[in-house]
Design an enzyme around this catalytic site. Structure first.
Site: not given
Lengths: 666, 85
Positions: A34, A109, A444
């Site tokens: 990520d 994220h 996600s």
């Protein structure tokens, strides 16, 4: 995550549960590819966590504002991969870039995803008072290894990930000894064939799965249109997103005392009764007016100043909400009510400006009140967190949908998990973060829910293959919400969810721990699949590292031992084979039952399966025939094997195609 | 050269357990294509050597085509970009 695990029934409260039986996944290592990690976040505290598992062979790489002291017994690994990104972006300037040339997370994220999969307990967290509770991951004592392969490109203001960097991260993760790989990244539709290395994730995942690593990927956010699901390889667990049984009701009171509950993350002060306007020409003005949210800037300031503005939009994107709020605020307005289709992520508006969403019905009620009242007014109160019934569960609008556009007979997505308005950690400079926590929405966020559950399942059943784990999750999933109510799939119009929306259904971790039987896959099954998909023998031989000859005639993809049966082109009778492996009590007898599909006959032979100490695997045949005389859409049903304790249910999806390879507009 | 782009050269399952040996074989393959060790080193972006075999390198279209035709090569494909979900 302050609601996720209670909602899924995975809370430490119940004495005998998956969490306690596995010591919360303490021996498991979850690899995450990520945007990196924010190591100071409390979700990476390692209080009460034992020594690093002996099978760990990875490391903690230093770099810009990150060094090995940032790792601990929770965050045990952190590496970064940027060579291909840099080789492709000459404009990228490592010293100037806002991003950190290290595992440190500029975007936020990666930190959010890592929290959901395996974050430690952090009590008393909320987003400005909303969604309050204990943040934690699915496997709170599992270890996290972050592989940063996504980078911020300053001049384009985007975050992107090169498949070459991702592949290197996967290669390292396989070396380092991760048990689960969680990847919340997606390519764009249309896609490449599974073993085509253009789809780096898919190719790397093939080798990871053969090494016993379960690879969990997000299904993508291009819904609700059909055939938008990505990461569709049969060896990947592809995840759809549902809502929780939680919403953020925001009271709107009209001057005629009608009370309406909209949705918002409004945490500012109550806005007392204020003039309410819907910008439209009263008939005698030569000013310009627009009541469309995206065009509110057509209105003169006078129209909106000091008022709450109602507008309508056809866009499901939260951007239309924030844009409308910006126009109204700039004109001196005091609030905005957006009438829209149910859609994408709920977002707060900048500077706590009151921006509340309603649907078209309620928006029209408000409009009729405005037109019938001489001096319409409205009051807006701060949002409140609603949990449990009557808040229902839905497949999120944005969640990408099947059928699988590469191979329709491979059901995708596999499973669904909560991915809407999930509160988890981020870095402390992300817009809208509240003391390092933020609510995000997307597949996600749903994928790491499954990754956390997989870590627990693998901890309990070390000898299960990734396919067995996927099977256990799919065949035991809820096809309703955890309270027995039907799950709707958002879209226009909203409809009851089917396997193309949520695969086997909503993940049910406690049931997945003891599925009874599993549809397992070994190397020979993957070879069958690739032969059926007409990959050439030399490629297959290279992939598996040994000479491979496909059977002649080539096998049918329908015989690929998936925990689902999907027939996209039924015409003549079809008979397919499935094989079940007993992972429950040695002596077990299971009986078949079929939930019928209209106009489709399904016959299972034999109807009873007997397992014992010498018979662990049993095959059965399923004959499917159609009585339809036209090309139909898909009909859905299910096939369940039950021993009265375990129900092993797989979705059946059948489309009749009298005329094959045919498209028409009707 | 300006028209060389990052390509992934995918060779499938590893044929050897020693990662160093695997990486050396990748350099050899690139060296034989580009003609010098320096060019091979400048072109190499990654060697994939633990979970499977392959490498990423900056190649022109014609170099990629030549590599793709070599025995043992499954694919030579330009790398692509993914987005956050």
């Amino acid at each position: 995550t302050t609601r996720t695990w209670d909602y899924l029934g995975l809370s430490a409260a119940n004495p005998k549960n998956l969490l306690n039986e596995t010591n919360m996944g303490e021996q498991m290592i979850i690899g995450i590819i990520d945007t990196g990690v924010w190591p100071e976040s409390e979700v990476f505290n390692d209080n009460g966590i034992g020594p690093v598992p002996s099978h760990w062979k990875g490391g903690c790489e230093s770099g810009e504002m990150f060094n090995s002291s940032h790792c601990n017994k929770k965050l045990i690994g952190a590496k970064y991969f940027i060579n291909a990104f840099i080789a492709s972006h000459e404009s990228f300037n490592s010293t100037e870039s806002l991003d950190f040339i290290s595992p440190r997370d500029f975007d936020g994220h990666g930190t959010h995803v890592a929290t959901i999969a395996g974050g430690s307990y952090v009590p008393n967290i909320s987003y400005k008072g909303l969604a309050g509770g204990t943040v934690r991951g699915g496997a709170p004592h599992a270890r996290i290894a972050m592989y940063k392969a996504c980078w911020y490109l300053d001049n384009l203001d985007i975050t992107t990930c090169s498949s070459a960097d991702i592949l290197k991260a996967m290669d390292e993760a396989m070396h380092d000894g991760v048990d689960v790989l969680s990847i919340s990244l997606g390519s764009d539709v249309p896609m490449y064939p599974e073993t085509d290395v253009r789809d780096g994730i898919t190719t790397g995942a093939f080798h990871a799965v053969l090494k016993g690593i379960t690879v969990v990927c997000s299904g993508g956010n291009d819904g609700p249109e059909a055939q938008t699901v990505t990461n569709t390889a049969p060896w990947i667990v592809t995840v759809a997103a549902t809502t929780l049984d939680r919403s953020f009701a925001t009271p709107i009171t009209l001057g005629n005392s009608k009370a309406i509950l909209g949705q918002a993350l409004y945490t500012g002060p109550e806005l007392g009764f204020t003039s309410l306007v819907y910008p439209e020409n009263p008939g005698n003005s030569n000013e310009s007016f627009s009541g469309t949210c995206e065009f509110l800037d057509f209105n003169s300031n006078r129209t909106m100043a000091g008022k709450v503005v109602l507008c309508f939009t056809t866009s499901p994107y939260s951007g239309s909400v924030s844009r409308a709020a910006r126009y109204v605020k700039r004109a001196g307005g005091l609030g905005v009510i957006i009438a829209k289709h149910p859609g994408y992520a709920l977002r707060p508006c900048l500077d706590d400006f009151p921006c509340v969403s309603v649907d078209y019905e309620l928006g029209t009620d408000i409009l009729l009140y405005i037109r019938s009242s001489g001096s319409p007014v409205v009051k807006i109160q701060p949002s409140k967190t609603l949990i449990g019934q009557p808040v229902g569960t839905k497949v999120a609008t944005f969640s990408s949908r099947g059928p699988n556009s590469i191979s329709a007979a491979i059901l995708k997505p596999d499973i669904a998990a909560p991915g809407v308005s999930i509160l988890a950690a981020t870095n402390t400079n992300t817009t809208f973060n509240d003391r390092g926590f933020i609510m995000l929405s997307g597949t996600s966020m749903a994928a790491p829910v499954i990754s956390g559950v997989v870590a627990l399942l693998k901890s309990l059943n070390r000898d299960w293959s990734p396919a067995a784990i996927r099977s256990a999750i799919v065949t035991t999933a809820w096809r309703t919400d955890p309270f027995g109510e039907q799950i709707f799939a958002e879209g226009s119009p909203r409809k009851l969810a089917d396997p193309f929306d949520y695969g086997g259904g909503l993940v049910n971790p406690e049931k997945a721990a003891k599925p009874g039987l599993v549809y397992d896959l070994g190397l020979e099954d993957y070879v069958l699949y690739m032969c059926s998909a007409a990959y050439n023998e030399s490629s297959i031989s290279q992939l598996v590292g040994k000479g491979t000859v496909c059977s002649n005639p080539k096998p049918s993809v329908l015989d690929f031992n998936l925990p689902s049966i999907t027939i996209p082109n039924l015409k003549e009778d079809v008979t397919l084979t499935r094989t079940l492996t007993n992972v429950g009590p040695l002596d077990s007898v299971y009986k078949a039952s079929v939930e019928l599909l209209s106009g489709v006959q399904v016959t299972v032979t034999p109807e009873t399966l007997v397992f014992n100490s010498t018979t662990k695997k049993v095959s059965f045949k399923v004959k499917v025939s159609t009585t339809h005389k036209i090309n139909t859409g898909y009909y859905f049903g299910s096939l369940t094997w039950s021993d009265s304790v375990h129900n092993v249910t797989i979705p059946l999806s059948v489309r009749t195609q009298i005329l094959q390879n045919y498209y028409d507009e009707n | 050269s300006p028209d060389s782009k990052v390509h992934i050269v995918y060779l499938g399952e590893k044929q050897h357990d020693d990662p160093e040996f695997v990486t050396e074989s990748h350099h050899q393959m690139l060296w034989s294509l580009l003609g010098s060790k320096e060019d091979a080193r400048d072109s190499m972006v990654y060697s994939y050597r633990h979970g499977f075999s392959g490498f990423a390198a900056k190649l022109t279209k014609s170099q990629a085509k030549k590599l793709a035709d070599l025995p043992g090569v499954v694919h030579v494909i330009p790398h692509s970009f993914y987005k956050l979900s």
